[in-house]
Design a protein around this motif. Structure first.
Motif, PDB file in Angstrom:
ATOM      1  N   GLU A  22       0.852  -1.187   0.000  1.00 34.58           N
ATOM      2  CA  GLU A  22       0.000   0.000   0.000  1.00 34.58           C
ATOM      3  C   GLU A  22       0.888   1.239   0.000  1.00 34.58           C
ATOM      4  O   GLU A  22       1.798   1.363   0.812  1.00 34.58           O
ATOM      5  CB  GLU A  22      -0.891  -0.033   1.237  1.00 34.58           C
ATOM      6  CG  GLU A  22      -1.581   1.252   1.563  1.00 34.58           C
ATOM      7  CD  GLU A  22      -2.557   1.725   0.498  1.00 34.58           C
ATOM      8  OE1 GLU A  22      -2.747   2.948   0.392  1.00 34.58           O
ATOM      9  OE2 GLU A  22      -3.125   0.895  -0.220  1.00 34.58           O
ATOM     10  N   PRO A  23       0.652   2.166  -0.926  1.00 36.24           N
ATOM     11  CA  PRO A  23       1.469   3.378  -0.985  1.00 36.24           C
ATOM     12  C   PRO A  23       1.485   4.176   0.318  1.00 36.24           C
ATOM     13  O   PRO A  23       2.440   4.883   0.581  1.00 36.24           O
ATOM     14  CB  PRO A  23       0.824   4.196  -2.103  1.00 36.24           C
ATOM     15  CG  PRO A  23       0.099   3.219  -2.935  1.00 36.24           C
ATOM     16  CD  PRO A  23      -0.321   2.113  -1.998  1.00 36.24           C
ATOM     17  N   ALA A  24       0.444   4.074   1.140  1.00 39.36           N
ATOM     18  CA  ALA A  24       0.404   4.844   2.381  1.00 39.36           C
ATOM     19  C   ALA A  24       1.519   4.443   3.336  1.00 39.36           C
ATOM     20  O   ALA A  24       1.856   5.184   4.244  1.00 39.36           O
ATOM     21  CB  ALA A  24      -0.952   4.680   3.070  1.00 39.36           C
ATOM     22  N   LYS A  25       2.100   3.280   3.129  1.00 34.72           N
ATOM     23  CA  LYS A  25       3.167   2.819   4.003  1.00 34.72           C
ATOM     24  C   LYS A  25       4.539   3.326   3.560  1.00 34.72           C
ATOM     25  O   LYS A  25       5.547   2.918   4.086  1.00 34.72           O
ATOM     26  CB  LYS A  25       3.185   1.282   4.041  1.00 34.72           C
ATOM     27  CG  LYS A  25       1.882   0.661   4.460  1.00 34.72           C
ATOM     28  CD  LYS A  25       1.481   1.065   5.844  1.00 34.72           C
ATOM     29  CE  LYS A  25       0.197   0.348   6.232  1.00 34.72           C
ATOM     30  NZ  LYS A  25      -0.561   1.021   7.223  1.00 34.72           N
ATOM     31  N   ALA A  28       9.246   7.287   3.213  1.00 33.70           N
ATOM     32  CA  ALA A  28       9.882   8.484   2.655  1.00 33.70           C
ATOM     33  C   ALA A  28       8.833   9.557   2.347  1.00 33.70           C
ATOM     34  O   ALA A  28       9.052  10.747   2.622  1.00 33.70           O
ATOM     35  CB  ALA A  28      10.668   8.137   1.396  1.00 33.70           C
ATOM     36  N   MET A  29       7.695   9.160   1.796  1.00 32.02           N
ATOM     37  CA  MET A  29       6.648  10.132   1.476  1.00 32.02           C
ATOM     38  C   MET A  29       5.987  10.662   2.749  1.00 32.02           C
ATOM     39  O   MET A  29       5.676  11.855   2.840  1.00 32.02           O
ATOM     40  CB  MET A  29       5.591   9.522   0.554  1.00 32.02           C
ATOM     41  CG  MET A  29       6.076   9.293  -0.862  1.00 32.02           C
ATOM     42  SD  MET A  29       6.478  10.833  -1.751  1.00 32.02           S
ATOM     43  CE  MET A  29       8.241  10.881  -1.606  1.00 32.02           C
ATOM     44  N   LEU A  30       5.799   9.802   3.734  1.00 37.89           N
ATOM     45  CA  LEU A  30       5.235  10.257   5.008  1.00 37.89           C
ATOM     46  C   LEU A  30       6.178  11.253   5.683  1.00 37.89           C
ATOM     47  O   LEU A  30       5.729  12.263   6.230  1.00 37.89           O
ATOM     48  CB  LEU A  30       4.953   9.069   5.929  1.00 37.89           C
ATOM     49  CG  LEU A  30       3.806   8.178   5.499  1.00 37.89           C
ATOM     50  CD1 LEU A  30       3.756   6.922   6.361  1.00 37.89           C
ATOM     51  CD2 LEU A  30       2.476   8.927   5.579  1.00 37.89           C
ATOM     52  N   THR A  34       5.342  15.169   6.352  1.00 38.31           N
ATOM     53  CA  THR A  34       5.421  15.687   7.720  1.00 38.31           C
ATOM     54  C   THR A  34       6.383  16.858   7.817  1.00 38.31           C
ATOM     55  O   THR A  34       6.041  17.906   8.376  1.00 38.31           O
ATOM     56  CB  THR A  34       5.836  14.556   8.685  1.00 38.31           C
ATOM     57  OG1 THR A  34       4.875  13.503   8.590  1.00 38.31           O
ATOM     58  CG2 THR A  34       5.895  15.048  10.113  1.00 38.31           C
ATOM     59  N   THR A  35       7.571  16.712   7.256  1.00 37.38           N
ATOM     60  CA  THR A  35       8.570  17.787   7.370  1.00 37.38           C
ATOM     61  C   THR A  35       8.195  19.007   6.532  1.00 37.38           C
ATOM     62  O   THR A  35       8.646  20.113   6.827  1.00 37.38           O
ATOM     63  CB  THR A  35       9.982  17.309   6.966  1.00 37.38           C
ATOM     64  OG1 THR A  35       9.955  16.827   5.633  1.00 37.38           O
ATOM     65  CG2 THR A  35      10.482  16.226   7.902  1.00 37.38           C
ATOM     66  N   SER A  36       7.350  18.830   5.529  1.00 36.84           N
ATOM     67  CA  SER A  36       6.906  19.958   4.700  1.00 36.84           C
ATOM     68  C   SER A  36       5.673  20.647   5.281  1.00 36.84           C
ATOM     69  O   SER A  36       5.204  21.637   4.737  1.00 36.84           O
ATOM     70  CB  SER A  36       6.602  19.475   3.280  1.00 36.84           C
ATOM     71  OG  SER A  36       7.755  18.932   2.691  1.00 36.84           O
ATOM     72  N   LEU A 117       5.165  13.909  -4.067  1.00 37.77           N
ATOM     73  CA  LEU A 117       4.123  13.770  -3.056  1.00 37.77           C
ATOM     74  C   LEU A 117       2.744  13.667  -3.700  1.00 37.77           C
ATOM     75  O   LEU A 117       1.935  12.816  -3.328  1.00 37.77           O
ATOM     76  CB  LEU A 117       4.185  14.961  -2.089  1.00 37.77           C
ATOM     77  CG  LEU A 117       3.358  14.875  -0.821  1.00 37.77           C
ATOM     78  CD1 LEU A 117       3.708  13.642  -0.010  1.00 37.77           C
ATOM     79  CD2 LEU A 117       3.568  16.123   0.017  1.00 37.77           C
ATOM     80  N   VAL A 118       2.468  14.488  -4.679  1.00 31.67           N
ATOM     81  CA  VAL A 118       1.175  14.451  -5.378  1.00 31.67           C
ATOM     82  C   VAL A 118       0.987  13.104  -6.073  1.00 31.67           C
ATOM     83  O   VAL A 118      -0.093  12.507  -5.992  1.00 31.67           O
ATOM     84  CB  VAL A 118       1.053  15.624  -6.375  1.00 31.67           C
ATOM     85  CG1 VAL A 118      -0.074  15.394  -7.362  1.00 31.67           C
ATOM     86  CG2 VAL A 118       0.844  16.931  -5.621  1.00 31.67           C
TER      87      VAL A 118
END
Length: 130
Positions: A22-25, A28-30, A34-36, A117-118
């Motif tokens: 699942e992409p939600a896992k 790196a994107m999370l 978060t940092t953005s 991210l998009v």
């Protein structure tokens, strides 16, 4: 079936969940989200409430993914919105979230990272929960 065939079949079956992860896992994107500062206003899953118990400021990303699924220029349009913000008078999330507009985020994220991210957001499955 030989032992070799059984072992090979078991190995292939065990690797399928990793291939269809699942992409939600995507850590790196999370981390990027978060940092953005994205997670301040957005959640991955619909129905999640903010720390104050109110509706989120921005739409859940699974809802965004569902809304734009199959639209040809969705990634470019959403990246543009991330970078430059949205018009509060044309909000298509009105009544669904507590915020009226997305502020420009060019100071918080590079355009190349916003594109990544998009694309990750658009790959989320609307029916799953994280």
């Amino acid at each position: 079936m030989t032992r070799h065939s059984i072992a090979l079949a078991a190995l292939m079956a065990a690797s399928l969940p990793a291939l269809a992860a699942e992409p939600a896992k995507d850590d790196a994107m999370l981390k990027l989200a978060t940092t953005s500062g994205c997670m301040t206003c957005h959640h991955i899953d619909p129905g999640a409430k903010g720390p104050d118990g109110l509706a989120p400021i921005g739409p859940a990303w699974r809802d965004v993914s569902a809304k734009y699924k199959g639209q040809k220029n969705a990634a470019a349009a959403l990246t543009h919105t991330v970078m430059t913000g949205s018009n509060p008078y044309e909000s298509h999330w009105k009544g669904k979230v507590s915020g009226l507009a997305m502020p420009p985020n060019a100071v918080a994220i590079k355009e190349a990272d916003a594109k990544k991210l998009v694309n990750w957001i658009l790959a989320l499955d609307a029916g799953k929960k994280s």
